[in-house]
Design an enzyme around this catalytic site. Structure first.
Site, PDB file in Angstrom:
ATOM      1  N   GLY A  94      15.562 -33.322   4.561  1.00  0.00           N
ATOM      2  CA  GLY A  94      16.099 -33.457   3.209  1.00  0.00           C
ATOM      3  C   GLY A  94      17.326 -32.579   3.015  1.00  0.00           C
ATOM      4  O   GLY A  94      18.269 -32.955   2.317  1.00  0.00           O
ATOM      5  N   ARG A 122      12.000 -40.093  -0.123  1.00  0.00           N
ATOM      6  CA  ARG A 122      12.240 -38.938  -1.000  1.00  0.00           C
ATOM      7  C   ARG A 122      13.401 -39.204  -1.967  1.00  0.00           C
ATOM      8  O   ARG A 122      14.346 -39.902  -1.643  1.00  0.00           O
ATOM      9  CB  ARG A 122      12.491 -37.690  -0.134  1.00  0.00           C
ATOM     10  CG  ARG A 122      11.238 -37.343   0.657  1.00  0.00           C
ATOM     11  CD  ARG A 122      11.432 -36.164   1.560  1.00  0.00           C
ATOM     12  NE  ARG A 122      11.656 -34.939   0.821  1.00  0.00           N
ATOM     13  CZ  ARG A 122      11.928 -33.775   1.394  1.00  0.00           C
ATOM     14  NH1 ARG A 122      12.022 -33.692   2.710  1.00  0.00           N
ATOM     15  NH2 ARG A 122      12.114 -32.702   0.665  1.00  0.00           N
ATOM     16  N   GLN A 170      18.539 -27.567  -2.846  1.00  0.00           N
ATOM     17  CA  GLN A 170      19.262 -28.686  -2.220  1.00  0.00           C
ATOM     18  C   GLN A 170      20.200 -29.330  -3.236  1.00  0.00           C
ATOM     19  O   GLN A 170      21.348 -29.651  -2.917  1.00  0.00           O
ATOM     20  CB  GLN A 170      18.271 -29.687  -1.648  1.00  0.00           C
ATOM     21  CG  GLN A 170      17.462 -29.076  -0.499  1.00  0.00           C
ATOM     22  CD  GLN A 170      16.460 -30.025   0.107  1.00  0.00           C
ATOM     23  OE1 GLN A 170      16.281 -31.147  -0.353  1.00  0.00           O
ATOM     24  NE2 GLN A 170      15.779 -29.585   1.156  1.00  0.00           N
ATOM     25  N   ASP A 316       7.837 -23.550  -0.141  1.00  0.00           N
ATOM     26  CA  ASP A 316       7.398 -24.058   1.168  1.00  0.00           C
ATOM     27  C   ASP A 316       6.121 -23.366   1.654  1.00  0.00           C
ATOM     28  O   ASP A 316       5.545 -23.784   2.661  1.00  0.00           O
ATOM     29  CB  ASP A 316       8.518 -23.895   2.206  1.00  0.00           C
ATOM     30  CG  ASP A 316       9.693 -24.815   1.893  1.00  0.00           C
ATOM     31  OD1 ASP A 316       9.490 -25.817   1.176  1.00  0.00           O
ATOM     32  OD2 ASP A 316      10.815 -24.531   2.349  1.00  0.00           O
ATOM     33  N   LYS A 343       7.928 -33.654  -1.238  1.00  0.00           N
ATOM     34  CA  LYS A 343       8.352 -32.973   0.001  1.00  0.00           C
ATOM     35  C   LYS A 343       8.096 -33.910   1.186  1.00  0.00           C
ATOM     36  O   LYS A 343       7.973 -35.116   0.997  1.00  0.00           O
ATOM     37  CB  LYS A 343       7.595 -31.653   0.143  1.00  0.00           C
ATOM     38  CG  LYS A 343       7.957 -30.632  -0.933  1.00  0.00           C
ATOM     39  CD  LYS A 343       9.390 -30.173  -0.768  1.00  0.00           C
ATOM     40  CE  LYS A 343       9.805 -29.190  -1.838  1.00  0.00           C
ATOM     41  NZ  LYS A 343      11.229 -28.881  -1.772  1.00  0.00           N
ATOM     42  N   ARG A 347       2.364 -33.144  -0.913  1.00  0.00           N
ATOM     43  CA  ARG A 347       1.586 -31.999  -0.416  1.00  0.00           C
ATOM     44  C   ARG A 347       0.355 -31.704  -1.279  1.00  0.00           C
ATOM     45  O   ARG A 347      -0.629 -31.165  -0.776  1.00  0.00           O
ATOM     46  CB  ARG A 347       2.469 -30.751  -0.285  1.00  0.00           C
ATOM     47  CG  ARG A 347       3.404 -30.870   0.903  1.00  0.00           C
ATOM     48  CD  ARG A 347       4.234 -29.631   1.164  1.00  0.00           C
ATOM     49  NE  ARG A 347       4.991 -29.824   2.396  1.00  0.00           N
ATOM     50  CZ  ARG A 347       6.106 -29.208   2.714  1.00  0.00           C
ATOM     51  NH1 ARG A 347       6.634 -28.319   1.885  1.00  0.00           N
ATOM     52  NH2 ARG A 347       6.712 -29.459   3.865  1.00  0.00           N
TER      53      ARG A 347
HETATM   54  C1  S3P Z   1      15.603 -26.066   1.061  1.00  0.00           C
HETATM   55  C2  S3P Z   1      15.230 -26.054  -0.239  1.00  0.00           C
HETATM   56  C3  S3P Z   1      13.869 -26.338  -0.693  1.00  0.00           C
HETATM   57  C4  S3P Z   1      12.860 -26.300   0.438  1.00  0.00           C
HETATM   58  C5  S3P Z   1      13.353 -26.943   1.685  1.00  0.00           C
HETATM   59  C6  S3P Z   1      14.653 -26.321   2.146  1.00  0.00           C
HETATM   60  C7  S3P Z   1      17.006 -25.768   1.375  1.00  0.00           C
HETATM   61  O1  S3P Z   1      13.897 -27.595  -1.281  1.00  0.00           O
HETATM   62  O2  S3P Z   1      11.640 -26.897   0.027  1.00  0.00           O
HETATM   63  O3  S3P Z   1      12.384 -26.806   2.705  1.00  0.00           O
HETATM   64  O4  S3P Z   1      17.311 -25.444   2.535  1.00  0.00           O
HETATM   65  O5  S3P Z   1      17.833 -25.845   0.463  1.00  0.00           O
HETATM   66  P1  S3P Z   1      14.281 -27.727  -2.835  1.00  0.00           P
HETATM   67  O6  S3P Z   1      15.100 -26.540  -3.171  1.00  0.00           O
HETATM   68  O7  S3P Z   1      15.033 -28.973  -3.000  1.00  0.00           O
HETATM   69  O8  S3P Z   1      12.956 -27.674  -3.542  1.00  0.00           O
END
Ligand code: S3P
Length: 430
Positions: A94, A122, A170, A316, A343, A347
């Site tokens: 993602g 997703r 993200q 996480d 996710k 989960r």
């Molecule tokens: C991540 C942000 C998280 C996390 C993912 C990695 C990142 O997701 O769950 O494993 O590297 O920006 P979200 O911030 O979208 O929840």
């Protein structure tokens, strides 16, 4: 399908290293590629997710050499990417998909992004919406708001001020990366602070990033000057080993040089609140990211409530915290965690289903879990749901169970922690 059978462990202990942080490894590649200088990345996480990001930038003409955990990235500046010859496959990642969309918002060409079955379910609408306002044009495939999709960026990215309903690094990072290409200030407002690696590494590259409370902004157009990133050990990977320490190790489990960025340390605060002794030593820092050796010891655990700002700070680690909660006296309540449904698997539902098979007393709510402890676990045949963090959480649960546990479909562990099984053996003194 690859399965693993885990025997219970009497006791565990030791001092271990974990691979590089996944979030920081992705960002080091992205910022290195957009930099006007060449960059070195040390202790890079050479696992499937981050290698998807490396391949994406190679496909766009960036020379990246890898020697085990060390990368040399020959960045070409913000406008140095070229149109790839075919679709870019983001695999299970993602972070690759969403952060790439931010970068692609500033490119005057079209790219098709694809992913595996889990990633293709997703939600991408949360980045499509703000990036469309900034000038990107999206063409949906079969499933609107999901991969596969095409994105066509633009020459003149518009700065925006965006209020996001979910605390997602993200989403925030996609907007900030697009903001590098916009002339003026791009701002994101979050309900709680999500992990801030993008901000820290951008500052390390000389970019003007400001933070006021939950408002984060970047000023474009920017020039990035990356030099060297030393990636800390991934606290999200360390969490599985430290949790085994909290359950089974009077002597303690220590993970060396783990990242302890405060936007990621909810897990450490929670295991302390559950009663497990937890100590940080040998603190240091690189590219604005703090490191420390983290030691956790066994204790009688007690239930906690996990909600509010602790959710993004331990997002996480909720699966492994759920395992700990089965062994903690009292009722652990996890709420405000609806994000866990989108996710690598759902989960909440997967944890309820699989931990129930091991005898846990666990109830699912729309945005969380209620777990009654302490409940002895028994060996069972359980499934990973193709989710790396579920597979590793179940493996730690199996260490405390009566009888052997078989975890089905464990190849997913390679997306973030290929050495996990070897580290688990090391903990058990094998
Ligand atoms: C991540 C942000 C998280 C996390 C993912 C990695 C990142 O997701 O769950 O494993 O590297 O920006 P979200 O911030 O979208 O929840």
């Amino acid at each position: 399908m690859e399965n693993k059978t885990i025997q219970p462990a009497g006791r565990v202990g030791g001092t271990l290293d974990v691979p590089g942080d996944k979030s920081i490894s992705h960002r080091a590649v992205i910022l290195g590629a957009l930099s006007v200088t060449s960059a070195k990345v040390r202790h890079f996480l050479a696992a499937e997710d981050c290698l998807s990001t490396v391949e994406a930038f190679r496909a766009m003409g960036i020379r990246i050499e890898r020697d085990k955990e060390e990368l040399s990235i020959h960045g070409k500046g913000l406008d140095g990417l070229r149109e790839p010859k075919g679709p870019i496959d983001c695999g299970n990642s993602g972070t690759t998909a969403r952060l790439l969309m931010g970068v692609l918002t500033g490119q005057p060409f079209e790219v098709e992004l694809t992913g595996d079955a889990s990633l293709s379910r997703r939600p991408m609408g949360r980045v499509i919406e703000p990036l469309s306002q900034m000038g990107a044009y999206f063409t949906n495939g079969k499933n609107p708001g999901c991969l596969a999709l095409k994105i066509h960026g633009c020459h003149r990215v518009r700065p925006i001020s965006w209020k996001t309903p979910v605390a997602s690094a993200q989403v925030k990072s996609a907007i900030l990366l697009a903001g590098l290409y916009a002339s003026g200030q791009t701002e994101v407002q979050e309900p709680f602070l999500s992990r801030d690696h993008t901000e820290r590494l951008l500052r390390a590259c000389g970019v003007d990033v400001q933070q006021r409370g939950f408002h984060i902004s970047v000023r474009g157009t920017a020039t990035l000057r990356a030099a060297e990133f030393h990636v800390p050990g991934d606290l999200s990977s360390a969490a599985f080993l430290l949790a085994a320490g909290a359950l089974l190790s009077s002597a303690g489990v220590t993970v060396r040089r783990a990242g302890v960025n405060p936007t990621r340390t909810g897990f450490l605060e929670l295991i302390k609140a559950m009663g497990a002794p937890c100590r940080l030593e040998a603190a240091s820092e690189s590219s604005g990211e703090p490191f420390a050796d983290v030691e956790v010891k066994k204790a009688e655990l007690k239930a906690v409530t996990i909600a509010g700002d602790l959710i993004p700070r331990s997002i996480d680690e909720i699966p492994i915290l759920a395992v700990l909660a089965t062994q903690a006296r009292g009722q652990t309540v996890i709420r405000d965690a609806g994000e866990l449904r989108v996710k690598e698997s759902d989960r909440l539902s997967a944890l309820r289903a699989e931990l129930s098979k091991m005898g846990a007393r666990i109830q699912e709510t729309p945005d969380g879990l209620i777990i009654e402890g302490s409940t002895p676990l028994k060996g069972a045949v359980v499934k990973s749901h193709g989710d790396h963090r579920l597979a590793m959480s179940l493996a730690v649960a199996a260490l405390t169970a009566q009888g052997a546990t078989t975890i089905e479909d464990v190849a997913c562990v390679n997306t973030s922690f290929p050495d996990f099984w070897a580290r688990l053996d090391e903990l058990r003194g094998r």
